[in-house]
Design an enzyme around this catalytic site. Structure first.
Site: not given
Lengths: 515, 365
Positions: A328-330
């Protein structure tokens, strides 16, 4: 638009506040919400009008799907409601996947399958992860009967509300909509305004003075020339600097968001609670990015079965949740590995706790001061090591930094220290190797890191600081309103000076804008 | 209405309290203060700041490289007074020579003075913002005042191109049909603000915002007037008008200084960041072609001109020590000044340089 920019502080915010309270004074409460929605859309579109359409389309489609799910539930057609939910969640994830992960998958295909596919020219729309997750949570809550919103403007305001739109906190419909429905929200309350300004000031200070000041020590380590062999001091210095930068940057942003929202009499959930004081990884995730942790727990971990299906499934669920949390972060393998490392640490942490309580008979609620200090230190070191994957530009770069941290390139002291060490501890100076450490900021970096470490380990967090201010606000002999106005004037002046400091260094974005 | 007045009053009181608190705090910190440009306008830049005034210098919000001192009798940054007709070596330049961010003994003039047997043998005449047009004007003033024996002129990036800007309070070159002329846009009169500052002293908060943070009220609304950013022209090809200006400068300098070209050294600074990291190279204001032209013409006329780029590169390759306050400030640090001083000394006195030795030794103040 950045919270720390002049255009926001001296243009957007005053106009937005003035419009909001003017309409409220005229009793046009629905128009207030509409005004705030329009202002939020302007806030978003100021960055790139092109992606405003994407945001609007996402809101309209999700609003209609939410209404459909709600209607089907009321018609006792739970199966149909679930099917619409699946379609809606799939559509949201597909949009997110296209904008955020398409290039990642193409790149991975190129790398692993050796297929020469051209990359898509896609720019990541700001805040897409946040507004997508916020809406998925709403749809799931609607399907479970926990939420329902038949009016478009309040729904659009819930999604676009500018304090949280770009980098969170990730909101629950249930904690926001009642506040927007409350009449007192639309009445100017100087005490709230003073508290909001104080929260904003603390956040701005964290970002501009603390995070941005330690940031120059990060790049030279994580973006070192490929041929440059980092030494142990450089690698630890860079990893530690990033650990501090990320915390002060993101928690500063969250504080600013909470403060801004408080100016509109709306409470946002807290996002940080002194995470580096955590005594375990489990504890860390209860203190770091708390609204995301809550989202992952409620909508992913519990959805996968949580701890209801035995220890093996529980650990597997934890791992999957953290891997997806990393993704989700990257869009990159480094983020997946970061999530995986945290997943493993959580599994180990749960296993260890289980072992201690079941086999050793320890009371987990009790620990000595030394035991707690050791636990905090161990947790902190694990977190620092894991951040290396989070910050590194590639997996290979992360491994280079980690190898250096664990001594692969030796322990070399900065050549500038040789004179001082020779003068005071010649025996040490004679034994040691000295070199030119290009990626180390010397005494300045040491001092900054020590000061910031002291702040994260022993300093009060933002809510404690503002809490003290709130207590003072209520307990003075002065009229509370007068005292609040005075405090607002005081805080606004300091905000102006910190904003001028920010402007003197040029544009500085928040790290979480990338996610 | 009464509530509004009361609220405004309390708001202003809070703001005032913050200002007072900041002022008190900043009074204990090294905020840049105390440097006022001289009012002897016709003698500027030989007279730089108001003489004999205590000053503090620091850079950026964090007040880096803080230094305190007192301006000398000519308003320059030196720990001794300059003497008329003392036949010194003079060092001309802009903020690199003014060198507020370094201790005097670490500066080019300080190092050169030490090499020549005493700091009073070398006068640093550096003033921030000068260009070669100002150097020519300053040379005339210095000749009449000090009768120098030799000169070291530091040419930093922009010094040639900016000599055509014609800014208020500075000298500039004008291109006319019949050649080049030196022009001065004098700065006269005293603003009310300056009068107040001179009388009651600076407000630390005001100076912090103005100098350390570079704040001006226009910044607040600059975002509303979005347009192409106004920047200095950075070019690959030099403006063709600059060559006649270089020729004029080099032709007239020996007479202006009263010093033969043999005793005039030009040190052309380089883009040192490009030496440390090639990707950090910045586009130059003075095009490389123009710099090369300057060096070759100067040497052809008998000056001692050197491009410091290869000198810095060689030194950096040897011990990897930076010459400035990378990455915060491009001005030379002690290492940069040391390299410059050693180079200047070698060029002046390496061979055949006795004629350039400073003459009468000035008395130590």
């Amino acid at each position: 638009m950045l919270f720390n920019s002049y255009e926001f502080l001296f243009g957007f915010l005053p106009v937005c506040l003035a419009g909001f309270y003017l309409l409220a004074r005229l009793g046009l409460l629905y128009s207030c919400a509409a005004w705030l929605t329009l202002a939020s859309l302007f806030f978003y579109g100021y960055w790139s009008p092109k992606y405003l359409l994407l945001l609007l389309a996402s809101i309209v489609v999700n609003f209609q799907l939410g209404k459909a799910i709600s209607r089907l539930r009321h018609e006792d057609r739970a199966g149909a409601a679930k099917r619409v939910l699946v379609i809606a969640v799939t559509a949201n994830l597909a949009t997110l996947g296209y904008f955020k992960y398409a290039n990642f998958f193409l790149e991975s295909l190129r790398q692993f399958a050796g297929i020469d596919i051209p990359l898509a020219g896609i720019v990541l729309p700001l805040g897409i992860s946040f507004f997508t997750f916020t809406q998925i949570a709403f749809l799931v809550d609607t399907c479970q009967g926990k939420a329902s919103e038949p009016r478009f403007v309040p729904y659009a305001l819930f999604v676009t509300y500018f304090p949280h739109l770009i980098a969170g906190p990730v909101l629950h419909h249930a904690e926001m909509m009642p506040q927007f429905a409350e009449k007192s929200t639309y009445r100017f309350q100087v005490q709230n305004f003073a508290l909001g300004t104080a929260f904003f000031l603390v956040g701005l200070f964290k970002k501009v003075v603390l995070a941005d000041e330690v940031q120059p020590f990060v790049g030279p380590v994580f973006e070192a020339n490929p041929g440059y062999a980092l030494t142990m001091i450089e690698a630890w210095g860079g990893a530690l600097a990033y650990t501090l930068q990320l915390y002060f940057d993101f928690s500063g942003y969250s504080d600013m968001a909470i403060g801004l929202s408080k100016m509109f009499n709306v409470d946002l959930p807290l996002n940080f609670n002194s995470p580096y004081k955590a005594a375990s990884i489990i504890d860390f995730w209860r203190r770091w990015h708390m609204t995301l942790s809550r989202f992952l727990r409620d909508y992913l971990y519990v959805g996968l079965g949580g701890n209801r299906k035995g220890p093996i499934r529980r650990y597997a669920n934890l791992l999957i949740t953290m891997l997806l949390g990393g993704l989700w972060h990257g869009a990159g393998w480094t983020f997946i590995v970061w999530g995986g490392v945290h997943g493993m640490l959580l599994v180990i942490n749960h296993g260890w706790r289980n072992f201690r309580s079941r086999w050793l008979g320890h009371d987990l609620a009790r620990s000595s001061a030394a035991g707690r200090a050791l636990a905090v230190l161990t947790t902190f070191i694990c977190v620092v090591v894991a951040w290396v994957f989070f910050r590194a530009t590639s997996f290979a770069a992360a491994i280079d930094v980690l190898r250096a941290m664990f001594g692969a390139n030796g322990l070399v002291l900065p050549v500038e220290w040789r004179g001082t060490l020779s003068a005071y501890v010649p025996a040490v100076a004679d034994q040691w190797t000295f070199g030119n450490l290009e990626a180390f900021g010397g005494v300045r970096q040491c001092l900054w890191s020590l000061v910031l470490l002291a702040m994260v380990f022993w300093g009060p967090n933002s809510q404690t600081l503002v809490g003290r201010f709130e207590t003072a606000l209520k307990s003075r002999g002065l009229n509370a309103g007068q005292w609040a106005w005075c405090a607002t004037g005081f805080a606004c002046t300091l905000v102006f000076v910190v904003a001028a400091i920010n402007d003197s260094r040029g544009v500085s974005e928040f790290i979480y804008f990338n996610f | 209405m009464r509530r509004f007045v009361s609220a405004t009053g309390w708001l202003m009181l809070g703001a005032l309290l913050a200002v007072v608190l900041l002022e008190v705090a900043l009074r204990f910190l090294p905020v840049t203060m105390g440097l006022y440009r001289t009012q002897r306008y016709q003698e500027w830049p030989l007279q730089s700041y108001e003489p004999g005034r205590a000053y503090t210098y620091s850079k950026s919000w964090a007040m880096r490289n803080a230094h305190r001192g007192t301006t000398n009798n000519y308003g320059h940054i030196a720990p001794f007074d300059f003497q008329k007709d003392s036949a010194p070596v003079i060092v001309l330049g802009d903020s690199f020579v003014e060198s507020l961010m370094n201790s005097y003994s670490d500066t080019l003039q300080g190092r050169l003075g030490a090499l020549l047997g005493g700091p009073q043998n070398v006068y640093g005449l550096g003033v921030s913002g000068l260009s070669i047009s100002d150097y020519l004007a300053l040379s005339r003033l210095a000749r009449d005042e000090f009768k120098p024996r030799a000169a070291v002129i530091v040419i930093s990036d922009g010094d040639i191109s900016e000599s055509m800007y014609g800014a208020l309070g500075y000298y500039s070159f004008l291109l006319k049909n019949d050649g080049v002329a030196l022009n001065y846009r004098p700065l006269f009169g005293e603003s009310l603000l300056r009068k107040i500052r001179m009388q009651i002293g600076d407000l630390a908060l005001y100076r912090y915002l103005q100098v350390n943070l570079g704040f001006s009220p226009q910044h607040l609304v600059a975002w509303a007037k979005r347009g192409p950013a106004v920047t200095k022209d950075r070019v690959d090809r030099p403006d063709p008008r600059l060559r006649p200006i270089v020729d004029y400068f080099l032709k007239n300098l020996p007479v202006a200084l009263g010093v033969p070209p043999r005793c005039i050294v030009f040190l052309l600074d380089s883009d040192r960041y490009a030496i440390y990291k090639p990707e950090k190279a910045s586009k130059r204001i003075d095009a490389p072609e123009l710099r090369n032209y300057f060096v070759s013409e100067a040497n052809a006329l008998g000056y001692r001109a050197v491009d410091l780029d290869p000198v810095f590169r060689q030194a950096y390759a040897h011990d990897q020590t930076k010459f400035d306050y990378w990455p915060f400030d491009r001005h030379w640090n002690v290492v940069g000044h040391d390299v410059a001083a050693a180079t200047a000394y070698r060029l002046l006195y390496g061979t055949d340089g006795e004629v350039c030795r400073p003459g009468k030794r000035a008395a130590i103040q």
